[in-house]
Design an enzyme around this catalytic site. Structure first.
Site, PDB file in Angstrom:
ATOM      1  N   GLU A  28       3.409   4.810  -8.430  1.00  0.00           N
ATOM      2  CA  GLU A  28       3.419   3.532  -9.142  1.00  0.00           C
ATOM      3  C   GLU A  28       4.334   3.509 -10.366  1.00  0.00           C
ATOM      4  OE1 GLU A  28       2.902   0.569  -7.900  1.00  0.00           O
ATOM      5  OE2 GLU A  28       0.717   0.641  -7.797  1.00  0.00           O
ATOM      6  N   ARG A  67       0.850  -1.199   0.000  1.00  0.00           N
ATOM      7  CA  ARG A  67       0.000   0.000   0.000  1.00  0.00           C
ATOM      8  C   ARG A  67       0.881   1.243   0.000  1.00  0.00           C
ATOM      9  NH1 ARG A  67      -5.385  -0.769   2.929  1.00  0.00           N
ATOM     10  NH2 ARG A  67      -4.961   1.243   3.869  1.00  0.00           N
ATOM     11  N   ALA A  71       4.336   1.187   1.987  1.00  0.00           N
ATOM     12  CA  ALA A  71       5.330   0.268   1.430  1.00  0.00           C
ATOM     13  C   ALA A  71       5.891   0.815   0.111  1.00  0.00           C
ATOM     14  CB  ALA A  71       4.709  -1.106   1.212  1.00  0.00           C
ATOM     15  N   HIS A  72       5.022   1.416  -0.702  1.00  0.00           N
ATOM     16  CA  HIS A  72       5.496   2.028  -1.944  1.00  0.00           C
ATOM     17  C   HIS A  72       6.510   3.124  -1.636  1.00  0.00           C
ATOM     18  CE1 HIS A  72       2.265  -0.012  -4.113  1.00  0.00           C
ATOM     19  NE2 HIS A  72       2.746   0.456  -5.241  1.00  0.00           N
ATOM     20  N   LYS A  73       6.153   3.965  -0.652  1.00  0.00           N
ATOM     21  CA  LYS A  73       7.048   5.063  -0.286  1.00  0.00           C
ATOM     22  C   LYS A  73       8.399   4.543   0.165  1.00  0.00           C
ATOM     23  CE  LYS A  73       4.180   8.820   1.287  1.00  0.00           C
ATOM     24  NZ  LYS A  73       3.384   8.999   2.482  1.00  0.00           N
TER      25      LYS A  73
END
Ligand code: SF4
Lengths: 199, 294
Positions: free
Chosen positions: A91, A34, A37-39
């Site tokens: 993304e 989410r 975690a992407h960051k």
């Protein structure tokens, strides 16, 4: 509308064959990620640190599961998709760097991600929003969890899945986007709707 | 009867029922949508929803992983005993349900984003109190996911914009929300009051079952009109196109200031979770939204 069963790792060639309205089922490994975690993953690139797990050829799942733990064994109780647009700003770089082949989520994504999907060969598989139990049933085991310090919903859950789906290819790697089409149609009908309401 | 204990146990039960099993009226509406939907993709979304609902009910696991921010609506008979103990009991029930069901811990401090881990915090669970005649206490558990709640909108229109402005506002809200609130949705439309009351009654409108007509003929007509108009957008199940963008539109009104027209639209996703029971003075319990076999 064709049905495909895909096994991870998934190749670019397999992805390029898919078009919107196709249905896919995935067997192998998917990893939840989410916003947080992407960051962190993108921060790791800046710092030149390797990720604890490779996404290459796998599916990223926009999901914060309900889990339970008995002894040291984790079980996923419910795991439907979360709203994908929250990851929109992150993304493109994620796809470019980590080479995932499928993004699973709900609600679709914006222009920039669609561009990345075209460029690098990725599809967006829409899983029915809220169908948490159905998703959990296809999850056969928790292979691991990383970054649990982010909290249960935001951690990277590495999941072993069997026939995970049905996923509708809602955005393909050729620039087609079912969500955008639906909204465009709605916009076109708007004058008619206003007229019917007498406004 | 030990009121605190009885209410706590009942509220844990209601939270579990709410998140694992949809009320009759919602299940019925989803089935009808599945039958009437024409596009293949839309039918498939509804089929997966129905399969999921059935599976969750059978396995007693949450329908959706977002088990929401918890709220309770309590209609308390003024002569009921132990009303002073209920708030504590509902907080305890929330903590217990988080572990026992389990629920996903969703409640965070809005400034630091630190998660309390047990779904409680300042004014959480929020309890909506209403005082009624008699000695019966009716409790509704109403967990609300963020996907649909994030789409709720409020506007204070001018009286000159009137009904036309109101209808446009509802359509525009649905168009802006698109796929995000997990359609098919139920819309609660609150009209009048001050702005706070408008949103409060929009949410309350969501508590009315889909198979129960609005008792006011004018409002029933407005509901039907908005329902048909919203479904003309064709946004459809999960925003992938189809006939059912909403399963129903429920309107609730309050008188408002002569110079004002507040309108609120509350979005409820298809996972329309609510569970209601009545607690009688002898400790017996009657479940309203669900069939419970003991
Ligand atoms: S909007 Fe509703 S159904 Fe969709 S993920 Fe959130 S709580 Fe679940």
């Amino acid at each position: 509308m064709a049905i495909y069963k895909l096994n991870t790792p998934i190749s670019e060639e397999e992805v390029r064959k898919l078009y919107v309205n196709d249905i896919i089922y995935i067997t192998g490994t998917i990893i939840t990620a989410r916003d947080q975690a992407h960051k962190r993953a993108l921060d790791y690139i800046k710092q030149g640190k390797p990720l604890p797990v490779s996404f290459e050829g796998l599916a990223i799942y926009h999901c914060g599961p309900v889990v339970s733990k008995v002894g040291d064994k984790w079980t996923v109780v419910a795991a439907g998709p979360t709203t994908s647009t929250r990851m929109e700003t992150l993304e493109y770089e994620f796809i470019e760097n980590f080479k995932a082949r499928v993004i699973i989520g709900k609600g679709g994504m914006g222009r920039r991600t669609v561009e990345a999907m075209k460029r690098f060969g990725v599809v967006y598989g829409a899983f029915v929003g809220g169908a948490g139990t159905l998703a959990a049933k296809a999850i056969k085991a928790v292979k691991g969890v990383e970054w649990l310090d982010l909290g249960v919903p935001e951690a990277l859950w590495i999941l072993n899945v069997e026939d995970f789906g049905p996923l509708i290819v809602a955005i393909d790697s050729h620039g087609n986007n079912l969500f955008e089409e639906a909204i465009k149609r709605a916009e076109e009908r708007k004058p008619l709707i206003y007229e019917k309401l007498g406004v | 009867m030990n009121v605190a204990k009885v209410v706590e146990d009942l509220a844990v039960d209601l939270l579990r029922l709410a998140v694992v099993e949809l009320p009759f009226d919602v299940k019925e509406a989803l089935q009808r949508a599945f039958q009437e939907e024409e596009s293949e993709v839309a039918k498939m979304q509804l089929k997966a929803i129905l399969d999921n609902v059935e599976l969750a009910e059978k396995e007693r696991t949450p329908i959706c992983q977002d088990t929401g921010l918890i709220a309770f609506y309590v209609r308390a008979g003024a002569c009921a005993k132990g009303l002073d103990l209920m708030e504590g009991a509902l907080y305890n029930a929330t903590r217990r349900a988080t572990k026992e069901v389990p629920l996903r811990p969703n409640a965070v401090n809005p400034l630091t984003r630190v998660n309390s881990g047990d779904n409680t915090g300042w004014l959480t669970p929020y309890i909506h109190w209403e005082i009624a005649l008699g000695d019966v206490v009716e409790i509704t558990a109403f967990p609300k996911g963020a996907g649909s709640d994030n789409m709720c909108v409020l506007s204070v229109l001018t009286p000159a914009e009137g009904m036309k402005g109101l209808k446009r506002f509802v359509i525009d809200a649905v168009m802006r929300a698109g796929a995000q609130p997990c359609p098919p949705n139920i819309l609660g439309v609150g009209i009048g009051g001050g702005p706070d009351v408008a949103m409060k009654i929009a949410k309350e409108a969501l508590l009315r079952p889909l198979n129960q007509a609005n008792p006011d003929a004018e409002l029933a007509k407005l509901e039907k009109e908005l329902y048909e108009a919203v479904n003309m957008t064709g946004i459809g199940p999960m925003g992938l196109g189809g006939k059912f963008t909403v399963l129903g539109v429920n309107v609730k009104c309050a008188f408002t200031h002569t110079g004002s027209l507040p309108v609120a639209v509350a979005f409820q996703c298809w996972a329309a979770r609510r569970a209601t029971a009545k607690l009688y003075p002898d400790g017996s319990i009657e479940y309203i939204t669900h069939k419970v076999v003991r």
